[in-house]
Write a protein that holds these residues in place. Structure first.
Motif, mmCIF file in Angstrom:
data_model
loop_
_atom_site.group_PDB
_atom_site.id
_atom_site.type_symbol
_atom_site.label_atom_id
_atom_site.label_comp_id
_atom_site.label_asym_id
_atom_site.label_seq_id
_atom_site.Cartn_x
_atom_site.Cartn_y
_atom_site.Cartn_z
ATOM 1 N N GLU A 117 0.827 -1.210 0.000
ATOM 2 C CA GLU A 117 0.000 0.000 0.000
ATOM 3 C C GLU A 117 0.859 1.257 0.000
ATOM 4 O O GLU A 117 0.573 2.228 -0.726
ATOM 5 N N LEU A 118 1.922 1.257 0.807
ATOM 6 C CA LEU A 118 2.808 2.414 0.869
ATOM 7 C C LEU A 118 3.394 2.726 -0.499
ATOM 8 O O LEU A 118 3.345 3.872 -0.968
ATOM 9 N N CYS A 119 3.957 1.710 -1.152
ATOM 10 C CA CYS A 119 4.640 1.946 -2.424
ATOM 11 C C CYS A 119 3.679 2.347 -3.537
ATOM 12 O O CYS A 119 3.989 3.215 -4.358
ATOM 13 N N ARG A 120 2.508 1.740 -3.569
ATOM 14 C CA ARG A 120 1.516 2.127 -4.573
ATOM 15 C C ARG A 120 1.073 3.577 -4.377
ATOM 16 O O ARG A 120 1.007 4.358 -5.328
ATOM 17 N N GLU A 121 0.745 3.940 -3.138
ATOM 18 C CA GLU A 121 0.233 5.286 -2.874
ATOM 19 C C GLU A 121 1.312 6.347 -3.070
ATOM 20 O O GLU A 121 1.017 7.470 -3.501
ATOM 21 N N LEU A 122 2.550 6.022 -2.750
ATOM 22 C CA LEU A 122 3.635 6.973 -3.008
ATOM 23 C C LEU A 122 3.685 7.338 -4.486
ATOM 24 O O LEU A 122 3.739 8.513 -4.853
ATOM 25 N N MET A 123 3.647 6.326 -5.335
ATOM 26 C CA MET A 123 3.785 6.571 -6.773
ATOM 27 C C MET A 123 2.492 7.083 -7.386
ATOM 28 O O MET A 123 2.483 8.091 -8.098
ATOM 29 N N TYR A 124 1.388 6.416 -7.102
ATOM 30 C CA TYR A 124 0.129 6.732 -7.783
ATOM 31 C C TYR A 124 -0.561 7.976 -7.233
ATOM 32 O O TYR A 124 -1.228 8.695 -7.976
ATOM 33 N N ARG A 125 -0.432 8.218 -5.937
ATOM 34 C CA ARG A 125 -1.125 9.362 -5.331
ATOM 35 C C ARG A 125 -0.217 10.581 -5.177
ATOM 36 O O ARG A 125 -0.632 11.712 -5.464
ATOM 37 N N LEU A 126 1.019 10.353 -4.736
ATOM 38 C CA LEU A 126 1.917 11.481 -4.459
ATOM 39 C C LEU A 126 2.863 11.793 -5.613
ATOM 40 O O LEU A 126 3.464 12.865 -5.642
ATOM 41 N N GLY A 127 3.035 10.853 -6.551
ATOM 42 C CA GLY A 127 4.016 11.066 -7.608
ATOM 43 C C GLY A 127 5.439 10.996 -7.101
ATOM 44 O O GLY A 127 6.335 11.664 -7.611
ATOM 45 N N VAL A 128 5.664 10.161 -6.080
ATOM 46 C CA VAL A 128 6.980 9.992 -5.460
ATOM 47 C C VAL A 128 7.476 8.580 -5.755
ATOM 48 O O VAL A 128 6.813 7.601 -5.392
ATOM 49 N N LYS A 129 8.606 8.454 -6.400
ATOM 50 C CA LYS A 129 9.150 7.141 -6.748
ATOM 51 C C LYS A 129 9.765 6.469 -5.522
ATOM 52 O O LYS A 129 10.671 7.009 -4.909
ATOM 53 N N PRO A 130 9.260 5.271 -5.127
ATOM 54 C CA PRO A 130 9.936 4.511 -4.068
ATOM 55 C C PRO A 130 11.357 4.171 -4.529
ATOM 56 O O PRO A 130 11.552 3.512 -5.555
ATOM 57 N N TYR A 131 12.343 4.636 -3.786
ATOM 58 C CA TYR A 131 13.742 4.614 -4.205
ATOM 59 C C TYR A 131 14.512 3.525 -3.461
ATOM 60 O O TYR A 131 14.982 2.562 -4.049
ATOM 61 N N TYR A 132 14.599 3.656 -2.148
ATOM 62 C CA TYR A 132 15.269 2.659 -1.317
ATOM 63 C C TYR A 132 14.348 2.191 -0.195
ATOM 64 O O TYR A 132 13.574 2.984 0.364
ATOM 65 N N LEU A 133 14.465 0.904 0.134
ATOM 66 C CA LEU A 133 13.946 0.353 1.384
ATOM 67 C C LEU A 133 15.175 -0.051 2.175
ATOM 68 O O LEU A 133 15.885 -0.992 1.804
ATOM 69 N N HIS A 134 15.463 0.683 3.230
ATOM 70 C CA HIS A 134 16.692 0.487 3.988
ATOM 71 C C HIS A 134 16.537 -0.595 5.049
ATOM 72 O O HIS A 134 15.566 -0.576 5.828
ATOM 73 N N HIS A 135 17.500 -1.506 5.097
ATOM 74 C CA HIS A 135 17.607 -2.364 6.262
ATOM 75 C C HIS A 135 18.018 -1.483 7.440
ATOM 76 O O HIS A 135 18.805 -0.542 7.285
ATOM 77 N N GLY A 136 17.486 -1.764 8.613
ATOM 78 C CA GLY A 136 17.768 -0.935 9.782
ATOM 79 C C GLY A 136 19.255 -0.871 10.087
ATOM 80 O O GLY A 136 19.922 -1.903 10.224
ATOM 81 N N ASP A 137 19.780 0.365 10.197
ATOM 82 C CA ASP A 137 21.192 0.535 10.534
ATOM 83 C C ASP A 137 21.460 0.118 11.976
ATOM 84 O O ASP A 137 20.530 -0.007 12.790
ATOM 85 N N LEU A 138 22.733 -0.035 12.289
ATOM 86 C CA LEU A 138 23.125 -0.498 13.629
ATOM 87 C C LEU A 138 23.189 0.659 14.622
ATOM 88 O O LEU A 138 24.153 0.806 15.377
ATOM 89 N N ALA A 139 22.148 1.491 14.620
ATOM 90 C CA ALA A 139 22.073 2.592 15.581
ATOM 91 C C ALA A 139 21.824 2.045 16.979
ATOM 92 O O ALA A 139 21.057 1.091 17.158
#
Length: 368
Positions: free
Chosen positions: A271-293
């Protein structure tokens, strides 16, 4: 001299709605007392907030379902006592910012681009932030003088094509400061692109005004990389903010962080990726694995879990809606893809490749 410590400044005539939004939200540890938390939760949150900064605009807090202790928005901004538990192997500088900083407020890990830190302040402090140790300890805003060594370094290195404003959140700065920074960067002939990494369109969409976009327009191509993590963050206000940036000619991309208990279900990511592109016009670029913070083990998935999610997501959404699942390696190793390999083997010119339907097919290379 300009400072954004309290986010009070704005260019003359600028819309001040975003400032009201900030003032009505959480800006200090003491503001947690006004939130609908149990006494035990409030005490725990205040303890964690004393160790790492807390801030959230009212617009973002309004997205929280306070009756749900596992609400995904709540998990991102309300301090948790789990943050105070540092697991073995977690790092204060997870991706090597400091090790690759030849001058203050600049990181140069990759030949053709640099990170520039005009401010170490944010409009919202995310509990999972991989720079939260630095943001808490440094705590400095923007001044012209502070950026001089970094701008001189960029001017002296002709291989630099991209300048990435990060921090802290550069869009938490007032319009006049952004215009000043943009003008200084675009005066360096070899720089071609200005990239801005920001959470502001998500958590403080009222900040995205025509004045803000005008302050960033000039010779340089502008790319804004947003940070949406959950579809509930996509609202009519964020839609308006993204439309304003698109109409200004900016390229919009999104980086999400894979967070346990927030977006580690494929239905949520879909849902997030579809709505980013289709509704906001924002290309899903990276899905980050959680850093070792430090203190983030409770929000980190395993790599295998992330790979399984990325593989299933690729089956469900088109390529334009698909982010690349990556890990930002410690010690400045950079971002590398973690997606599954579809190559099963090779015999000279013939490759065995697994399709999305699970079947392995032979593919024979034919070249001149």
């Amino acid at each position: 001299m300009t400072s954004d410590t309290d986010l009070k400044e704005a260019a003359p005539g600028a819309d001040a709605a975003w400032q009201d939004d900030m003032r009505a939200g959480v800006r200090h540890v003491r503001d947690l007392a006004a939130l609908p938390l149990s006494p035990a939760e409030r005490a725990a949150a205040q303890q964690a907030a004393a160790a790492h900064k807390v801030r959230a605009p009212k617009a973002y807090l309004d997205l929280i379902d306070w009756d749900d202790p596992n609400d995904p928005i709540r998990a991102q901004v309300i301090p948790s006592p789990d943050e105070l538990i540092t697991a073995e192997g977690e790092l204060g500088d997870p991706i090597g910012d400091h090790a690759f900083s030849p001058v203050p407020r600049l990181t140069h890990r990759h030949a053709d681009r640099v990170l520039l830190f005009p401010t170490y302040q944010c409009a919202v402090y995310c509990r999972f932030c991989f720079r939260k140790e630095s943001l808490t300890s440094i705590g400095r805003g923007y001044t012209r003088e502070a950026l001089e060594p970094a701008l001189a370094y960029i001017a002296q290195h002709s291989e630099i094509r991209e300048v990435i404003l990060t921090g802290g959140d550069p869009l938490s700065l007032p319009d006049n400061a952004l215009a000043e920074i943009r003008a200084r960067i675009e005066a360096i002939p070899h720089v071609r692109l200005l990239r801005i990494h920001t959470r502001v369109p998500v958590a403080l969409p009222s900040r995205i005004t025509s004045g803000l976009t005008a302050s960033l327009q000039g010779r340089l191509m502008v790319t804004v990389v947003t940070h949406f993590n959950h579809p509930r963050e996509i609202t009519p206000d964020t839609e308006t903010a993204c439309r304003t940036m698109r109409q200004a000619g900016f390229v919009l991309l999104n980086q999400s962080v894979l967070l346990k208990g927030v977006n580690d279900k494929v239905d949520v990511l879909e849902e997030l990726c579809r709505e980013l592109m289709y509704r906001l016009g924002v290309k899903p670029y990276y899905l980050h694995h959680g850093d070792l913070a430090p203190g983030m083990a409770h929000r980190r998935t395993t790599i295998a879990e992330g790979q399984a999610l990325a593989a299933e997501l690729r089956k469900r959404v088109s390529g334009i809606c698909n982010p690349t699942y990556v890990i930002d390696l410690p010690d400045g190793g950079g971002k590398v893809p973690l997606g599954p390999s579809h190559i099963e083997g090779r015999d000279n010119e013939t490759w065995r490749i697994r399709g999305q339907d699970g079947k392995v097919r032979a593919y024979r290379e034919v070249v001149a």
